[in-house]
Design a protein around this motif. Structure first.
Motif, PDB file in Angstrom:
ATOM      1  N   GLN A 254      49.837   6.775  33.177  1.00 17.64           N
ATOM      2  CA  GLN A 254      49.817   7.125  31.740  1.00 17.64           C
ATOM      3  C   GLN A 254      48.527   7.839  31.350  1.00 17.64           C
ATOM      4  O   GLN A 254      47.445   7.426  31.740  1.00 17.64           O
ATOM      5  N   CYS A 255      48.667   8.947  30.572  1.00 16.75           N
ATOM      6  CA  CYS A 255      47.482   9.602  30.036  1.00 16.75           C
ATOM      7  C   CYS A 255      47.238   9.197  28.584  1.00 16.75           C
ATOM      8  O   CYS A 255      46.089   9.135  28.141  1.00 16.75           O
ATOM      9  N   GLN A 425      45.025  16.105  20.178  1.00 16.91           N
ATOM     10  CA  GLN A 425      46.147  15.164  20.071  1.00 16.91           C
ATOM     11  C   GLN A 425      46.082  14.149  21.211  1.00 16.91           C
ATOM     12  O   GLN A 425      46.971  13.336  21.384  1.00 16.91           O
ATOM     13  N   GLY A 426      45.028  14.246  22.029  1.00 11.00           N
ATOM     14  CA  GLY A 426      44.859  13.258  23.097  1.00 11.00           C
ATOM     15  C   GLY A 426      45.492  13.654  24.408  1.00 11.00           C
ATOM     16  O   GLY A 426      45.413  12.920  25.391  1.00 11.00           O
ATOM     17  N   GLY A 480      38.076  10.691  22.431  1.00  6.53           N
ATOM     18  CA  GLY A 480      36.695  10.234  22.286  1.00  6.53           C
ATOM     19  C   GLY A 480      35.956  11.023  21.219  1.00  6.53           C
ATOM     20  O   GLY A 480      35.164  11.915  21.512  1.00  6.53           O
ATOM     21  N   ARG A 481      36.264  10.726  19.968  1.00  9.18           N
ATOM     22  CA  ARG A 481      35.632  11.460  18.863  1.00  9.18           C
ATOM     23  C   ARG A 481      34.142  11.128  18.826  1.00  9.18           C
ATOM     24  O   ARG A 481      33.753  10.012  19.154  1.00  9.18           O
ATOM     25  N   PRO A 482      33.291  12.100  18.389  1.00 15.73           N
ATOM     26  CA  PRO A 482      31.853  11.767  18.235  1.00 15.73           C
ATOM     27  C   PRO A 482      31.701  10.750  17.104  1.00 15.73           C
ATOM     28  O   PRO A 482      32.491  10.730  16.183  1.00 15.73           O
ATOM     29  N   ARG A 483      30.661   9.921  17.199  1.00 19.70           N
ATOM     30  CA  ARG A 483      30.491   8.856  16.197  1.00 19.70           C
ATOM     31  C   ARG A 483      30.400   9.412  14.804  1.00 19.70           C
ATOM     32  O   ARG A 483      29.747  10.461  14.625  1.00 19.70           O
TER      33      ARG A 483
END
Ligand SMILES: CC[C@H]1O[C@@H](n2cnc3c(N)ncnc32)[C@H](O)[C@@H]1O
Length: 483
Positions: A254-255, A425-426, A480-483
């Motif tokens: 799974q990705c 969208q991942g 992995g969005r930036p904080r």
């Protein structure tokens, strides 16, 4: 012996067999003719290939955990619990790390220590040391089929003992159990070791005993683009069928983006069948296995159940024949039997709620499928060109050239030049292409999707995105969005 895809000749097999069975004392317990008779007396309900093909016909997605402990009685208790309390449709026997490295003396020490301290001091079942009779106790004490799961570059003796011991399915392959599992073992050597394993399965098949073979789809389990894991799966499928394997389960890890994962599950059997037929093979039965997220997990058990459920949903909507289940202890280590069983129950709840639902074929889904097919064909056609038609030779040369390149692999035989990162969208795309044989159209597509993420996040695409994605799910996100 020279490397070739061609079926191993009987003399070569017999020569190797003498050495293999002498590698540990329990090799003496293996008697092929007697083992064939033992298999023929197994009830159909315990034959992996039979149940898989039944599931494929009925459109069922089965659930299977991973599990293995050092001592036989505790292993039986564990598997029985996963079968009865977890509802496992298939059972594993996960093999310990010493056995995977052919270090049987240390496995023996682990058995002795487990006996003296009263708990498992190995991270799996040391089947070679326990021997044929003990393996048969595993098979005889369970109602459902049992499979050997491991990560062994030289898996020849393990195969001889566990197959003589009645196991009806065997995981792994010469690429998928080398590249992610070893640093310094040549691809040529492990392809040859696994051609022995597949020839042994072929000999059982010639006697009417069907043994299922399942190449290890996820590879490093960290942001592996579908076309790269599909290319390896097809190659190991061809190498297996060439040695006489009939029952083939191709795998995919799974990705996390649903469209991409469903597209991967739809295209895996298609592309495998396309190349098997193109290379002249006809006698095979293909099923698929979806591995729930193989990367870092959240420590929080409730969040871990969320990741497990998402994997179950993707497996169901992608109509996988089988899904390999994770547990809420994934971030901690080897799960307790209770946690392992809970992961199965969570998965089966989702599978049964989604069994009558299908993801509609939208433009986006069709596009993802087309991308995966085009990329995988580009890799496989280059492999065959490098091998002048011989896929075994071509595979070794493809790794040398970086035409096949698995992200984050420990093996020094892997180029390690590519870099995957998620788009907004991942979906897993490529930031760096290394020497992958992709044309400009494919590259532009990946670059645009990642550039769009950069615009969404207000940062330039960079290695930082890769790092953020590796930790994202453990931190409760997908991208992995930036904080
Ligand atoms: C491929 C890696 C996966 O196998 C799992 N695993 C490895 N050994 C065992 C084990 N002995 N019991 C249960 N799960 C196991 C591990 O948690 C990880 O999810």
């Amino acid at each position: 012996m020279e490397l070739t895809v061609k079926q191993m000749d009987p003399e070569e097999f017999a020569r190797q067999r003498k050495d293999v069975l002498a590698q540990w004392a329990t090799g003496k317990e293996v008697n092929f003719e007697e083992a064939v008779e033992y298999h023929k007396n197994l009830p159909k309900s315990k034959v992996f290939a039979h149940k898989l093909e039944e599931g494929k016909r009925q459109g069922i997605t089965y659930a299977q955990p991973r599990a293995g402990v050092a001592l036989l009685n505790e292993h039986l208790e564990l598997l029985r619990y996963l079968q009865d309390e977890g509802g496992a449709d298939f059972l594993p026997t996960t093999i310990d790390s010493y056995t995977r490295q052919n270090r049987y003396a240390e496995a023996q020490a682990g058995i002795d220590e487990s006996r003296s301290v009263g708990r498992s001091m190995l991270n799996g079942f040391p089947a070679v040391n326990h021997g044929v009779a003990a393996c048969r106790q595993v098979v005889e004490n369970m109602q459902v089929p049992v499979q050997v799961r491991h990560g062994t570059p030289d898996a020849r003796l393990l195969a001889e003992i566990t197959l003589a011991g009645g196991f009806t399915a065997y995981e792994g392959g010469g690429i998928s159990y080398n590249i992610p599992y070893a640093k310094d073992v040549s691809i040529e050597s492990t392809i040859k070791y696994w051609q022995y394993v597949d020839r042994l399965v072929g000999l059982y098949e010639e006697k009417g005993v069907s043994i299922n073979r399942e190449p290890f789809g996820p590879l490093t389990g960290t942001l592996v683009p579908p076309s790269i894991s599909h290319a390896v799966a097809v190659i190991e499928g061809v190498l297996a069928v060439a040695q006489g394997v009939r029952s083939l389960t191709l795998g995919y890890g799974q990705c996390g983006n649903l469209l991409q994962d469903v597209a991967a599950l739809h295209t895996l059997p298609m592309i495998t069948e396309e190349y098997l037929k193109k290379l002249g093979y006809t006698n095979f039965n293909i099923t698929t296995v979806f591995h729930q997220w193989m990367g870092g997990f959240p420590q929080d058990e409730a969040k871990a159940y969320g990741v497990i459920s998402w994997g179950a949903a993707a497996a169901a909507l992608g109509k996988a024949t089988k899904v390999i289940v994770k547990s809420p202890h994934e971030a901690l280590g080897i799960p307790t039997k209770e946690a392992n069983a809970a992961g199965i129950r969570t998965t089966k709840q989702i599978l049964s709620m989604l069994k009558d639902q299908t993801l509609p074929m939208t433009e986006e889904l069709a596009f993802e499928e087309k991308m995966i097919i085009n990329e995988t064909r580009a890799i496989l056609d280059k492999v065959l060109e490098l091998g002048e038609g011989d896929i075994a030779v071509g595979t070794v040369r493809a790794f040398q050239a970086g035409v096949i390149d698995v992200p984050f692999a420990p093996s020094r035989f892997n180029a390690g030049k590519i870099l995957p990162a998620r788009d907004s969208q991942g979906a897993v795309r490529l930031l760096e292409f290394g020497n992958l044989p992709f044309g400009t159209e494919i590259k532009k597509f990946h670059q645009e999707r990642i550039a769009q993420r950069g615009r969404d996040e207000g940062r330039d695409p960079s290695f930082q995105m890769v790092i953020d994605d590796i930790y994202a799910i453990g931190k409760g996100m997908l991208v992995g969005r930036p904080r």
